[in-house]
Motif scaffolding. Structure first.
Motif, short mmCIF file in Angstrom:
data_model
loop_
_atom_site.label_atom_id
_atom_site.label_comp_id
_atom_site.label_asym_id
_atom_site.label_seq_id
_atom_site.Cartn_x
_atom_site.Cartn_y
_atom_site.Cartn_z
N VAL A 48 0.85 -1.18 0.00
CA VAL A 48 0.00 0.00 0.00
C VAL A 48 0.89 1.23 0.00
N GLN A 49 0.56 2.18 -0.85
CA GLN A 49 1.36 3.40 -0.96
C GLN A 49 1.07 4.30 0.23
N PHE A 50 2.01 4.37 1.17
CA PHE A 50 1.81 5.18 2.36
C PHE A 50 1.87 6.67 2.01
N THR A 51 1.11 7.43 2.77
CA THR A 51 1.13 8.88 2.64
C THR A 51 1.53 9.49 3.98
N ILE A 52 1.66 10.78 3.99
CA ILE A 52 1.99 11.46 5.24
C ILE A 52 0.88 11.24 6.27
N THR A 53 -0.36 11.12 5.79
CA THR A 53 -1.49 10.87 6.69
C THR A 53 -1.35 9.52 7.37
N THR A 54 -0.91 8.51 6.61
CA THR A 54 -0.72 7.18 7.18
C THR A 54 0.34 7.19 8.27
N TYR A 55 1.45 7.82 7.99
CA TYR A 55 2.53 7.87 8.99
C TYR A 55 2.10 8.66 10.22
N ASN A 56 1.37 9.73 10.02
CA ASN A 56 0.90 10.51 11.17
C ASN A 56 -0.06 9.69 12.03
N ALA A 57 -0.91 8.87 11.37
CA ALA A 57 -1.82 8.02 12.14
C ALA A 57 -1.04 6.98 12.94
N LEU A 58 -0.01 6.40 12.35
CA LEU A 58 0.82 5.43 13.07
C LEU A 58 1.59 6.08 14.21
N LEU A 59 2.09 7.28 13.99
CA LEU A 59 2.78 8.01 15.08
C LEU A 59 1.82 8.34 16.20
N ASP A 60 0.55 8.60 15.85
CA ASP A 60 -0.44 8.87 16.89
C ASP A 60 -0.68 7.63 17.74
N VAL A 61 -0.59 6.45 17.10
CA VAL A 61 -0.68 5.21 17.87
C VAL A 61 0.47 5.12 18.87
N ARG B 176 -0.41 7.41 21.76
CA ARG B 176 -1.47 6.93 22.65
C ARG B 176 -1.01 5.71 23.47
N SER B 177 -0.20 4.87 22.84
CA SER B 177 0.23 3.66 23.54
C SER B 177 1.47 3.89 24.38
N GLY B 178 2.13 5.04 24.20
CA GLY B 178 3.36 5.31 24.94
C GLY B 178 4.54 4.52 24.42
N ASP B 179 4.42 3.96 23.22
CA ASP B 179 5.49 3.13 22.63
C ASP B 179 6.37 4.03 21.77
N PRO C 275 11.70 4.21 13.93
CA PRO C 275 11.70 3.51 12.63
C PRO C 275 10.69 4.09 11.63
N LEU C 276 9.55 4.55 12.13
CA LEU C 276 8.57 5.16 11.23
C LEU C 276 9.11 6.44 10.62
N LEU C 277 9.77 7.25 11.43
CA LEU C 277 10.35 8.49 10.91
C LEU C 277 11.45 8.18 9.90
N LYS C 278 12.19 7.09 10.14
CA LYS C 278 13.24 6.68 9.19
C LYS C 278 12.62 6.24 7.86
N ASP C 279 11.52 5.48 7.94
CA ASP C 279 10.84 5.05 6.72
C ASP C 279 10.34 6.24 5.92
N MET C 280 9.83 7.24 6.62
CA MET C 280 9.36 8.44 5.95
C MET C 280 10.48 9.09 5.15
N THR C 281 11.63 9.18 5.79
CA THR C 281 12.78 9.82 5.12
C THR C 281 13.21 9.02 3.89
N GLU C 282 13.23 7.68 4.01
CA GLU C 282 13.64 6.84 2.89
C GLU C 282 12.68 6.95 1.71
N GLN C 283 11.40 7.16 1.98
CA GLN C 283 10.42 7.30 0.90
C GLN C 283 10.29 8.74 0.41
#
Length: 801
Positions: free
Chosen positions: A499-512, A515-518, A524-532
């Motif tokens: 699935v072609q991730f967008t900035i919205t997808t990454y922001n939703a995952l970062l919000d997780v 909320r979870s404190g993880d 790694p998500l921020l690194k994936d954003m940079t690579e794409q």
């Protein structure tokens, strides 16, 4: 009988007769016309012979002497039989069709088609305008029209050339070859040709075409006028209107075009003057006369449109579906309930009782836009019940209705609409599919939303509609339900399916992560954003700041904000500052919160109601409830804010923390007087405070108000035991009981355990008579059937001193 390949002579050879060269004066010409394969009337003949003779009679005598009468008659009969009865004779089907093609059958066709000849002569004499058309002059009219339809630009070239060369005869014949009735949108109609001329800026040519028609036809002038109105060319429209008036070709549609061009230019006053001029000439306006003006008024001042609507009714004209669709454009966010009810009343007064799908779509969009979803859904249920709900074929309209059901937290309605769409075989669009996924996900049905996505992926016709935004809706829903393991499982599935991730997808995952404190998953998500090659936006930084705040790492949160300001062009917005304020409020860091507020004001970022709500929360968590009222009042006055429900709820909480029942009631009274609807939390805070303060009368009155029941005639009121301050008494009398009621369902509804707690308290209160509590319970249960209260009455427990 044959034509010589080297000359234009027709030679008749009859052995042993000599060769004869026949001229048109010879009486054998009618016989030769029977031979269509050989005879050509355009050939020139001369008389010549190897044997000289002076008279035709001597020629016949020579023939008779040479071969005899029997042989001559034999040859004449043979050739006549050949010409008439053979496969290539004049009685054969091929000969007849060929004669028609060549124009042999009629003198007029022998001379070529009139339209083709006219156009051919125009092409030959015109050199200033290039006409990309090749004609011989003998083509039929249908052939000419086929050639023109293959190259529409040639039609405009012909009109231009005819006007340039003053060949009005050609223009008249050419324009008359187009139908002037039927579907005006047809490519070959006169109306379509005129519209194309005006769009190309060839107004002179268009008017030349109109004036070739005699007597003048108003509808042709109106086509030109309407096209000029669409281009907002007021002066040209006035000129054409004057010429139509001189030709006595003005009707109501002509005036409507002038009204339209004024309206498109935003000149409602001039459009009204044009309407009055129309009436002064004795012409009756129609709905199309008022609609352009109405469209201007609703965009600027909806209330001003009602006077125009009254004028329309005075002319004996009822609103139509189009009238109501225009009025619905004026319903915007913040529209008053009075305006909404006026439009609903107008819809009921329509000229036709059937609502079309266009009006239904406009209705749904307007009421969703203004936030009147409950009123909209109630009206849709009424239409469905009476059988007046139109059959929906537009996926966009269906999406609007599903979205409204989702906002109103009515999943049954959303599912019913979705299934009806499936039964009607309406193909959903990406927007329709997204509305359904969002409606389910936003109402905590993440599994249902996920099933919709999987169903769409399984269908080849809809698989391409699924995108990362829909997955993001499911991710957010799972995150709100704290199903974090399911979030990361779905994330891995998205990676596998590419699935072609967008900035919205990454922001939703970062919000997780927030909320979870993880926090560990965020890097790694921020690194994936940079690579794409996806650059973080302000929402990304705000979400990371939120994650650090939730993990009680405020120093890291402030460090991220400083890094954003130094390494990017982004600047903290209101959401970023509010996130830091909320982090300070979470841990009662009052002074640091005030520093964030000072930085926010210094940066010129105006606060919102959310800021005020967080500041009140900051004061409450810091055990400084009196500061909540001070900060809210200061910022409210400075920035002209109108407090919302969340701010009032936190202020009520501040009064409760202070133990001030009067302040709590006055805050709630002010909330009602400012037309801010309370929610379940508003009543829960007050009811539990009443229980803790043993204020039974106030608890009973507030419970009635929460259930949407009248509070004026209850038993405690008659005995003067309600315990309400005067401000709250007055506020409850001024508002509608249904408006002030708590929501019946959803996250903002009055919680069942709060109601049970109140009845438990009232059942043990010695101030009231034994039958008062069961009567109150029965009334509340009837008004709120979703509550599961105990059927037995609460018995009073006697207490010893």
């Amino acid at each position: 009988l044959f034509r010589s390949p080297k000359s234009n002579y027709l030679t008749l050879v009859t052995h042993p007769l000599p060769s004869l060269l026949l001229s048109p004066c010879v009486t054998l010409t009618p016989i030769l016309t029977l031979l269509p394969d050989f005879y050509d009337p355009n050939l020139a003949f001369i008389m010549s012979s190897e044997t000289s003779f002076a008279q035709p009679t001597s020629f016949l005598q020579d023939v008779l002497d040479e071969v005899g009468t029997e042989i001559l008659l034999f040859f004449i009969a043979f050739f006549m039989h050949l010409a008439i009865c053979s496969n290539r004779g004049i009685l054969s089907r091929g000969a007849r069709s060929k004669a028609l093609e060549k124009g042999v059958s009629s003198p007029s066709s022998q001379n070529g088609n009139g339209l083709a000849r006219s156009l051919s002569s125009l092409v030959n004499e015109t050199h200033d305008v290039q006409i990309n058309l090749k004609l011989k002059g003998s083509e039929s009219q249908s052939t000419v029209k086929e050639l023109l339809s293959a190259a529409p630009e040639v039609e405009l070239q012909i009109v231009q050339a005819a006007v340039l060369k003053d060949r009005l005869d050609v223009l008249r014949r050419f324009f008359a070859s187009y139908p002037s009735h039927g579907n005006s949108a047809a490519p070959s109609s006169q109306q379509s040709l005129l519209k194309r001329l005006v769009r190309k800026g060839l107004l002179t040519e268009a008017m030349a075409c109109v004036q070739t028609v005699q007597p003048p036809k108003p509808f042709l002038y109106n086509v030109v006028l309407d096209s000029l109105a669409d281009k907002k060319e007021l002066e040209s429209a006035k000129e054409v209107f004057a010429r139509a008036k001189d030709a006595n070709a003005v009707d109501a549609s002509s005036h409507n075009a002038i009204i339209k061009v004024h309206s498109l230019l935003g000149k409602a006053d001039l459009a009204k003057l044009a309407l009055k001029a129309m009436q002064a000439e004795g012409l009756q306006p129609n709905q199309a006369s008022f609609h352009p003006i109405l469209d201007v008024l609703v965009k600027s001042d909806l209330d001003a449109s009602w006077s125009l609507l009254a004028e329309m009714r005075a002319c004996g004209l009822k609103p139509t579906n189009s009238t109501c669709s225009i009025l619905l454009k004026g319903i915007q966010k913040g529209s008053k309930d009075r305006q909404v009810e006026q439009i609903l009343q107008t819809i009921e007064e329509r000229e036709t009782g059937d609502m079309d799908e266009v009006l239904l779509g406009s209705f749904c969009e307007a009421f969703t836009r203004s936030g009147h979803m409950n009123r909209m859904l109630a009206y849709l249920r009424q239409l469905r019940k009476t059988g007046n709900l139109p059959h929906m074929r537009c996926a966009h309209t269906i999406g609007s209705i599903i979205r409204a059901y989702g906002i109103a937290e009515d999943l049954n309605g959303a599912w019913a609409t979705w299934r009806e769409m499936k039964r009607s075989h309406v193909q959903p669009t990406r927007i329709t599919l997204g509305c359904m996924v969002e409606a389910l996900a936003s109402n905590n049905d993440a599994d249902g939303a996920y099933d919709i996505i999987r169903e769409a992926l399984a269908d080849p016709q809809t698989s391409a509609l699924v995108n990362a935004v829909m997955y993001s809706s499911v991710l957010k829903s799972l995150s709100h339900q704290q199903r974090f393991d399911r979030v990361w499982t779905l994330y891995e599935e998205m990676v596998r399916e590419k699935v072609q991730f967008t900035i919205t997808t990454y922001n939703a995952l970062l919000d997780v992560c927030a909320r979870s404190g993880d926090i560990g998953r965020a890097e790694p998500l921020l690194k994936d954003m940079t690579e794409q090659g996806i650059k973080p936006n302000i929402i990304t930084y705000g979400t990371v700041i939120k994650a650090y705040c939730n993990a009680n790492q405020l120093n890291q949160a402030f460090a991220v904000m400083e890094e954003m300001k130094q390494s990017t062009d982004l600047r903290p917005d209101e959401v970023t500052y509010n996130t830091l304020l909320d982090g300070c409020a979470r841990y009662g860091m009052f002074q640091r919160g005030l520093e964030v507020l000072a930085n926010m004001r210094q940066a010129g970022v105006p606060p919102s109601n959310y800021t005020l709500s967080v500041l009140a929360k900051l004061a409450n968590r810091s055990k400084k409830p009196e500061k909540a009222f001070e900060l809210v009042e200061e910022l409210k006055s400075e920035f002209g804010l109108q407090l919302n429900m969340h701010v009032y709820n936190n202020l009520i909480q501040a009064a409760i923390i202070s133990g001030d029942m009067v302040k709590a009631q006055e805050t709630f009274a002010n909330m009602l007087s400012q037309k801010v609807r309370p929610d379940g939390r508003s009543y829960s805070l007050l009811l539990r405070f009443c229980v803790s303060q043993k204020s039974s009368g106030c608890a009973a009155v507030l419970l009635l108000a929460a259930a949407g029941l009248a509070t004026a005639q209850h038993p405690w009121k008659r005995r003067g035991q309600d315990g309400l301050v005067p401000a709250l008494q007055a506020a409850l009398q001024q508002v509608s009981v249904s408006w002030a009621a708590a929501p019946r369902r959803g996250a903002s509804a009055l919680q069942e355990d709060v109601v049970r707690e109140v009845f438990w308290f009232l059942g043990r209160c010695p101030k009231f008579e034994q039958e008062d509590v069961p009567a109150l319970m029965a009334a509340v249960q009837k008004a709120m059937p979703g509550l599961k209260l105990e059927k037995r009455p609460y018995t009073r427990i006697s207490t010893q001193k």
